[in-house]
Design an enzyme around this catalytic site. Sequence first.
Site, short mmCIF file in Angstrom:
data_model
loop_
_atom_site.label_atom_id
_atom_site.label_comp_id
_atom_site.label_asym_id
_atom_site.label_seq_id
_atom_site.Cartn_x
_atom_site.Cartn_y
_atom_site.Cartn_z
N LYS A 1 -23.84 25.76 -14.72
CA LYS A 1 -24.96 25.63 -13.80
C LYS A 1 -24.52 24.68 -12.68
CE LYS A 1 -29.92 24.36 -13.99
NZ LYS A 1 -31.01 23.89 -14.87
N SER B 1 -36.12 24.66 -19.10
CA SER B 1 -35.18 25.34 -18.20
C SER B 1 -33.96 25.97 -18.87
CB SER B 1 -34.71 24.39 -17.10
OG SER B 1 -35.73 24.22 -16.15
N SER C 1 -35.17 26.83 -14.90
CA SER C 1 -34.33 26.76 -13.74
C SER C 1 -32.89 27.25 -13.95
CB SER C 1 -34.30 25.33 -13.23
OG SER C 1 -33.65 24.49 -14.17
#
Lengths: 100, 497
Positions: free
Chosen positions: B79, B183, B159
Amino acid sequence: MTIPLETVEKIAKLARLKLPKEVAHQKKLQKELSDILSWVQELSTIDVTGVEPLINPSQLFKKSTPTREDKVTDGGFVRDVVSNAPEEAHDMFVVPKVVE
Amino acid sequence: MSKELLKFTLSEAKEALKTKQISPVELTEAYLKQAEDIRDLNSYLEICHESARESARKSEKKYANGTARALEGLPIAHKDIFCTKGIRTTSCSRILSNFVPPYESTVSQKLKDAGTVMLGKLNMDEFAMGSANLTSYYKPCYNPWGYKIGEKHLIPGGSSGGSAGAVAALAALAATGTDTGGSIRQPAAFCGLVGIKPTYGRCSRFGIMAFASSLDQPGPLTRTVKDAAMILQNIAGYDPKESTSIDKPVPNYLSTLNDSIKGKRVGIPKEYNLPGLDKEVNALWKKTQKWLEEEGAIVEEISLPHTAYALPVYYIVSPAEASSNLARYDGVRYGRRVEGKTLDELYELTREEGFGEEVQRRILMGTHILSAGSYDEYYIQALKVRRMIYQDFEKAFEKIDMILTPSTTSAAFTQEKAPTDPLQMYLNDIYTVTANLAGLPGISVPVGLTSQGLPLGMQLVAPAFEESSLLNMAQHIENKAGFPNLYEAGLWNLRAN
């Protein structure tokens, strides 16, 4: 509950954010913030007598989060530190003049 | 041939590499090609061809001379919230669109040291603020399951949306994510993956761009429970660079994965049975309870009375911490700058240009909450209720070993159907935020498909540091669920659908 527009302006100033110029846009933001605040307002009805705030879960695991000795463990990375600066000179960050 | 290599899960690929059935270089090439082939999903922000090939060649030598490390030659991705030395890291914010970290996050460093091949950086909501990956400065990314039902704009959750999309489309064997209010677990559920949020402090936050420091925790998104255990094994542990890092030995997660769960007590919190809960989710929740009973677990109803307050607490605590954390983006030391006549004007113009709408809204909310007059009324009150939420769990865990809930109230939705009202979007985290507030470990496991053909996940929450038990019970659910194999389901082939 509605936050006055002046309060929105005040917090924007505190947060160093420029509010949108259009009044309609400002009003939308005012409404959204007011809606969220009204929603979280229900917490005020809870009796919290005698309850300590839980700031961080590490408070619960105290014994497992040791603090290390307060001493310098590295250094000498000035070039790395300023490598992402929008403007730098003599290994320092450059900002607009702040003293007259 | 190259696509066939994508069929191996992380643990299977490790075996195949060990037994020299396949080589790290050909595996890496297959994944680099796949990362290119799923460009339409917009999961990857950057694909690191050269450095990935170099690591793969290094891994090849390690296998040849018998010095292969725990995850040698296995291609993964990060990420874009994890700082990667010399590789642009942006948190999908315009304000960091030119930021190249001079250092490496502890989690990505540990994975590097374990021998993984880093394929690239993955899309996410700006500063991890979002539940649908719609707030990214680099445009939304999508869920490969959408292609199976003719919806190319199905959101992957957020997210960690790029992480979930890339792993589900078999463009990485595993990906890192971060979980502040769900997330990791919510996108894992939406994309048919396993996602674990470890106990707060189990994995180091050093080098991860901070959103809400008392809630943030990194973890993996993988195809299987075993894969999740393998990644967690290599990223958990004490880090002197991080003040909330836990100094406790890391157990061997793989060795207990298949232990019996006979006699384990599983709690079903009655407060989670919400009126808005989708019928299919509810049916699968019941089914999962039955599976656990068949494995010898004892399922019983419990009460977590303060559950309804978790979201309001979260939406006080997280913006408050975010407003403080994001004060560092000022256009002076790193990131973009918009020139101004005075220093204050420079700050304001820089931050107005650099932050997206949702991030600005949360900064304003947090600033208001922390301002004189509101601090006690909102912030301190919320922190007290936060402790009451923790105490609910503490009390429940006196009698039970684990809590089972759905991960989400419904399956993934399309970009077009995503709520435009921020409050409606916030409701997405309703089942997941409680674990973050209490610092507890949680996992989402895929359990089935909706009638429309979209994945659904169940969540387990365990007492602090009980990741072993969490993974063990999750393994039993995985065995029972018989969730479709992603390779056989053809998720990698966007064009065929």
